[in-house]
Design an enzyme around this catalytic site. Structure first.
Site, mmCIF file in Angstrom:
data_model
loop_
_atom_site.group_PDB
_atom_site.id
_atom_site.type_symbol
_atom_site.label_atom_id
_atom_site.label_comp_id
_atom_site.label_asym_id
_atom_site.label_seq_id
_atom_site.Cartn_x
_atom_site.Cartn_y
_atom_site.Cartn_z
ATOM 1 C CE LYS A 1 -12.891 -4.035 -1.515
ATOM 2 N NZ LYS A 1 -13.654 -3.875 -0.283
ATOM 3 C CE LYS B 1 -4.402 -1.683 1.621
ATOM 4 N NZ LYS B 1 -5.426 -1.647 2.663
ATOM 5 C CE LYS C 1 -5.270 -8.877 -2.883
ATOM 6 N NZ LYS C 1 -5.329 -8.388 -1.517
#
Ligand code: AMP
Ligand code: TRP
Length: 335
Positions: free
Chosen positions: A195, A112, A192
């Protein structure tokens, strides 16, 4: 008494078939076996920048989709994390027993931090500590999640051990529970399904939208022409067949691919039909619930009430062990 199970999902946008196969379907399967508590984790979600105006819809969306998919509120507890402030309170306490070296190793944080370079905030770093607090506040022993969360559950065990060693036995050591689809790949077949990468099929998407997305999804990259035989094992579409199609169709897809008996589009059409078949009742149920948002809000309200009671009990115990109970849980004469 049933063991307690806890899991969470972030209200960060559409729920997709990765969430469904990796987590939600497993949750539904376990409803009667455990005392199940599920949380919509809005305090986790805000570690990335989201539009506050969209937050209420996002929360309602996740709650509605989960109930529509089969998360029966009569057989489980569903609530919004921020309705129970003890989550952040316990997270603060856990911060004081969590070595920062452990947090620096977290793969999700590193990923992230790459993705949101302009906003690497302390909350993003501390995210797994809040997750440990979510689970341990309810002394949950079982945590059904996708593979990407295993490292966080390991850390929860570590935090539980560290707290117990320092202050005395309060918490269990929670175990992750993986489904048979712990890591669903996205339609790009590279990452993967998620969203934030926009490589997903949403649980409420229309049949037309599902087909449109699947028809351009990546297959076996070595199979360039219809007449080339392919290798199903390396094709993401084949892997998806394994979760949505009958054994006969899975076989048909593998054989047809290996022998160039079928084309990728034919194979995708069959998958698309089966996904649509599985998702249609969920979409229809969700539509009913969207027309009746009070009933969903009522589920969240009742969920929070139950969770507050359990959370307050745990915090009482935690604070007593830590010597933070002065004037709270002790008679002045007993200090
Ligand atoms: P999130 O939407 O990140 O809050 O994830 C909710 C749940 O879905 C977690 O248990 C995740 O591990 C699981 N999950 C998310 N993406 C996938 C995926 N691509 N494959 C399998 N499980 C997933
Ligand atoms: N981190 C989880 C995810 O991204 C969501 C989550 C928050 C969670 N708290 C939890 C999952 C507690 C299981 C238990 O998917």
């Amino acid at each position: 008494m049933k063991k307690r199970l806890f899991s969470g999902i972030q209200p960060t946008g559409e729920v997709h078939i990765g969430n469904y196969l990796g987590a939600i379907k497993n949750w539904i399967r376990l409803l009667d076996q455990y005392d199940c508590i599920f949380s919509i984790v809005d305090y986790h979600a805000i570690t990335v920048e989201l539009d506050p105006r969209e937050m209420p819809q996002n929360i309602m969306h996740v709650a509605t989709v989960n109930i529509a998919a089969g998360l029966d509120p009569e057989r489980s507890t569903l609530f919004l994390q921020s309705h129970v402030p003890e989550h952040t309170e316990l997270a603060w306490i856990f911060n004081t027993v969590t070595p920062i070296g452990h947090l620096e190793r977290m793969t999700q944080f590193k990923e992230k931090a790459q993705l949101y370079k302009h906003n690497i905030n302390a909350g993003l770093f501390d995210y797994p500590v809040l997750q440990a607090a979510d689970i341990l506040l309810y002394k949950a022993e079982v945590v059904p999640v996708g593979e990407d969360q295993v490292q966080h559950i390991e850390l929860s065990r570590e935090i539980s051990r560290k707290f117990n060693t320092r202050y005395g036995e309060v918490f269990p050591e929670p175990q992750e529970l993986l489904s048979d689809a712990p890591r669903i790949m996205g339609l790009d077949a590279k990452n993967k399904m998620s969203k934030s990468l926009n490589n997903y099929i949403g649980l409420l998407e229309s049949p037309e939208a599902i087909w449109k997305k699947l028809s351009v999804a990546v297959t076996d990259p070595a199979r360039k022409k219809r007449s080339d035989p392919g290798t199903p094992e390396i094709c993401n579409i084949y892997h998806l067949h394994r979760y949505f199609s009958s054994p006969k169709e899975i076989d048909w897809s593998a054989q047809g691919c290996r022998t160039a008996g079928i084309g990728c589009l034919e194979c995708k059409k069959c998958l698309s039909d089966n996904i649509i078949k599985e998702l249609t009742p969920i979409r229809e149920k969700a539509k009913e619930l969207f027309d009746n948002p009070d009933s969903v809000q009522d589920v969240l309200r009742r969920g929070a009430e139950r969770c507050k009671e359990i959370a307050q009990e745990t915090m009482k115990e935690v604070k007593s062990k830590m010597g933070l109970h002065l004037g709270l849980y002790t008679e002045p004469s007993k200090i």
